[in-house]
Write a protein that holds these residues in place. Structure first.
Motif, mmCIF file in Angstrom:
data_model
loop_
_atom_site.group_PDB
_atom_site.id
_atom_site.type_symbol
_atom_site.label_atom_id
_atom_site.label_comp_id
_atom_site.label_asym_id
_atom_site.label_seq_id
_atom_site.Cartn_x
_atom_site.Cartn_y
_atom_site.Cartn_z
ATOM 1 N N TRP A 30 0.792 -1.126 -0.099
ATOM 2 C CA TRP A 30 -0.014 0.250 -0.022
ATOM 3 C C TRP A 30 1.006 1.214 0.026
ATOM 4 N N ASN A 31 1.780 1.185 0.780
ATOM 5 C CA ASN A 31 3.001 2.218 0.604
ATOM 6 C C ASN A 31 3.454 2.604 -0.778
ATOM 7 N N THR A 32 3.717 1.689 -1.370
ATOM 8 C CA THR A 32 4.385 1.816 -2.893
ATOM 9 C C THR A 32 3.068 2.139 -3.568
ATOM 10 N N LEU A 33 1.938 1.522 -3.492
ATOM 11 C CA LEU A 33 0.805 2.266 -4.339
ATOM 12 C C LEU A 33 0.647 3.724 -4.040
ATOM 13 N N GLY A 34 0.812 4.207 -2.801
ATOM 14 C CA GLY A 34 0.651 5.607 -2.569
ATOM 15 C C GLY A 34 1.628 6.374 -3.210
ATOM 16 N N ALA A 35 3.114 5.779 -3.073
ATOM 17 C CA ALA A 35 3.883 6.780 -3.791
ATOM 18 C C ALA A 35 3.677 6.768 -5.344
ATOM 19 N N SER A 36 3.212 5.610 -5.949
ATOM 20 C CA SER A 36 2.750 5.598 -7.579
ATOM 21 C C SER A 36 1.732 6.645 -7.761
ATOM 22 N N LEU A 37 0.972 6.532 -6.906
ATOM 23 C CA LEU A 37 -0.393 7.545 -7.318
ATOM 24 C C LEU A 37 0.058 8.961 -7.107
ATOM 25 N N GLU A 38 0.992 9.348 -6.200
ATOM 26 C CA GLU A 38 1.606 10.562 -6.066
ATOM 27 C C GLU A 38 2.143 10.978 -7.297
ATOM 28 N N THR A 39 3.006 10.297 -8.060
ATOM 29 C CA THR A 39 3.453 10.716 -9.269
ATOM 30 C C THR A 39 2.614 10.799 -10.333
ATOM 31 N N LEU A 44 3.475 6.587 7.356
ATOM 32 C CA LEU A 44 3.036 7.792 8.266
ATOM 33 C C LEU A 44 3.914 9.291 7.631
ATOM 34 N N ARG A 45 5.096 9.006 7.364
ATOM 35 C CA ARG A 45 5.975 10.225 6.789
ATOM 36 C C ARG A 45 5.111 10.552 5.442
ATOM 37 N N ASN A 46 5.151 9.534 4.453
ATOM 38 C CA ASN A 46 4.390 9.967 3.217
ATOM 39 C C ASN A 46 2.978 10.486 3.463
ATOM 40 N N PRO A 98 13.138 16.566 10.352
ATOM 41 C CA PRO A 98 12.869 17.859 10.273
ATOM 42 C C PRO A 98 11.927 18.303 9.027
ATOM 43 N N GLU A 99 11.705 17.111 8.200
ATOM 44 C CA GLU A 99 10.596 17.670 7.076
ATOM 45 C C GLU A 99 9.147 17.319 7.666
ATOM 46 N N VAL A 100 8.972 16.409 8.457
ATOM 47 C CA VAL A 100 7.599 16.387 9.150
ATOM 48 C C VAL A 100 7.354 17.687 10.079
ATOM 49 N N ALA A 101 8.725 18.167 10.725
ATOM 50 C CA ALA A 101 8.294 19.495 11.460
ATOM 51 C C ALA A 101 7.980 20.646 10.726
ATOM 52 N N PHE A 102 8.749 20.623 9.388
ATOM 53 C CA PHE A 102 8.230 21.556 8.390
ATOM 54 C C PHE A 102 6.766 21.545 8.132
#
Length: 358
Positions: free
Chosen positions: A265-274, A299-301, A330-334
């Motif tokens: 599911w994480n890989t699918l999410g990354a693919s859909l974002e592209t 969670l980060r994604n 730091p990116e999550v804090a941003f």
């Protein structure tokens, strides 16, 4: 002359059938390739020995024929014929080795040549099963050694063991998956092509049905989770090759095969974002988190996808999990600072942004 009770017991009808088969097989050699003069002489000699009941000499002559044959089909048939003659001569103990040699020369044509005798078919199948057992044992050992090296971080030492498995079966799914992971460090495109060839057989040649089950004899069995891992790797490689459509299709296939995999599911999410489908990507990341709430990667994604989709309030709803799993990111804090800013809390936004820059 026949010298054993077994040979004497061969009935006339079986003998007549055997003569017909022998004639057919001898004739078939000429159809496979131009028969050199020395082979023609040997074939004539074998037929003469057979007609004179000199079965041991006939068998030995067919072994000579097999040694001279460069065509695998003709060699297989000659070896099957020699095995059959050994059986008629009362020496069945020599049959298994000859059938195994025929199997090595050309499995399908060896089996075709043995069809006239049910006992031969059974013996041939047993020889093939014995070879398959040995091959699977060698595969298991090679994969175990490769995995030991991979766990130790020694990819170079793992590669020869994986390549030995693929040399025996080019469509071995597990070995190809590991080789693709290793090879992606050198060439993403070649690693991707390796796995595309594997799944092409599943999808294009009838080796995988609608439920993902393989039907072809040439493809090593692979469980649904293993097939899912292969499709996930295809998706990862396709993303690196800037092929979002292919990546998304492969990732969807992966979650169909293994819906309980958070990695899928994480890989699918990354693919859909592209593809720019951030809303669907959010849903995929949430599915991954539902399966494994302690996995920090989805969670980060998810935070990034929510920020991209301007769904800042949902980012703040994740603060508890973010404090537990990604407190020092730091990116999550941003993105937390951005969410506070967009929702009208500049003071809290400043705190998070300072933390992002620390």
């Amino acid at each position: 002359m026949r010298t054993t009770p077994q040979a004497t017991a061969v009935c006339a009808s079986a003998r007549a059938l055997a003569v017909a088969v022998a004639s057919t097989l001898v004739t078939s050699f000429a159809g496979l390739a131009q028969t050199p003069p020395d082979l023609r002489v040997l074939e004539q000699r074998a037929a003469k020995y057979y007609a004179e009941d000199r079965l041991e000499q006939a068998s030995a002559t067919y072994l000579e024929i097999a040694e001279l044959q460069t065509d695998g089909k003709a060699r297989a048939r000659a070896l099957v014929l020699a095995a059959w003659l050994e059986q008629l001569a009362g020496r069945p103990d020599r049959r298994p080795a000859l059938l195994d040699q025929a199997l090595r020369a050309d499995p399908q044509h060896a089996l075709d040549a043995a069809q006239f005798n049910p006992e031969f078919v059974a013996a041939f199948d047993q020889a093939r099963r014995n070879r398959d057992d040995l091959r699977e044992s060698a595969r298991t050992i090679a994969l175990a050694k490769a995995l030991d090296h991979l766990r130790a971080g020694n990819e170079a030492a793992a590669r020869p063991f994986l390549e030995s498995v693929v040399a025996e079966n080019p469509l071995d799914p597990e070995a190809n998956l590991y080789l693709a992971r290793i090879g992606s460090a050198d060439s993403v495109s070649s690693a991707l092509a390796r796995l595309e060839r594997l799944t092409a057989d599943w999808n294009g040649d009838g080796n995988e049905d609608e439920n993902g089950n393989e039907n072809g004899d040439d493809v090593a069995p692979a469980s649904p989770p293993l097939r899912a891992a292969i499709y996930r790797q295809i998706a990862v490689l396709a993303l690196r090759e800037a092929k979002p459509q292919q990546a998304t299709a492969a990732a969807r296939r992966a979650v169909e095969l293994d819906p309980e995999s958070p990695e899928g599911w994480n890989t699918l999410g990354a693919s859909l974002e592209t593809l720019g489908d951030h809303s669907a990507a959010v849903d995929a990341y949430r599915r991954a988190r539902a399966i494994d709430p302690n996995d920090s990667l989805p969670l980060r994604n998810l935070v990034v996808a929510l920020a991209t989709a301007d769904r800042h309030g949902e980012i703040l709803e994740l603060r508890g999990s973010l404090a537990t799993l990604l407190a020092d990111d730091p990116e999550v804090a941003f993105y937390l600072g951005l969410a506070h800013h967009e929702l009208g809390d500049p003071g809290r936004a400043a705190v998070e942004l300072e933390r992002a820059l620390a």
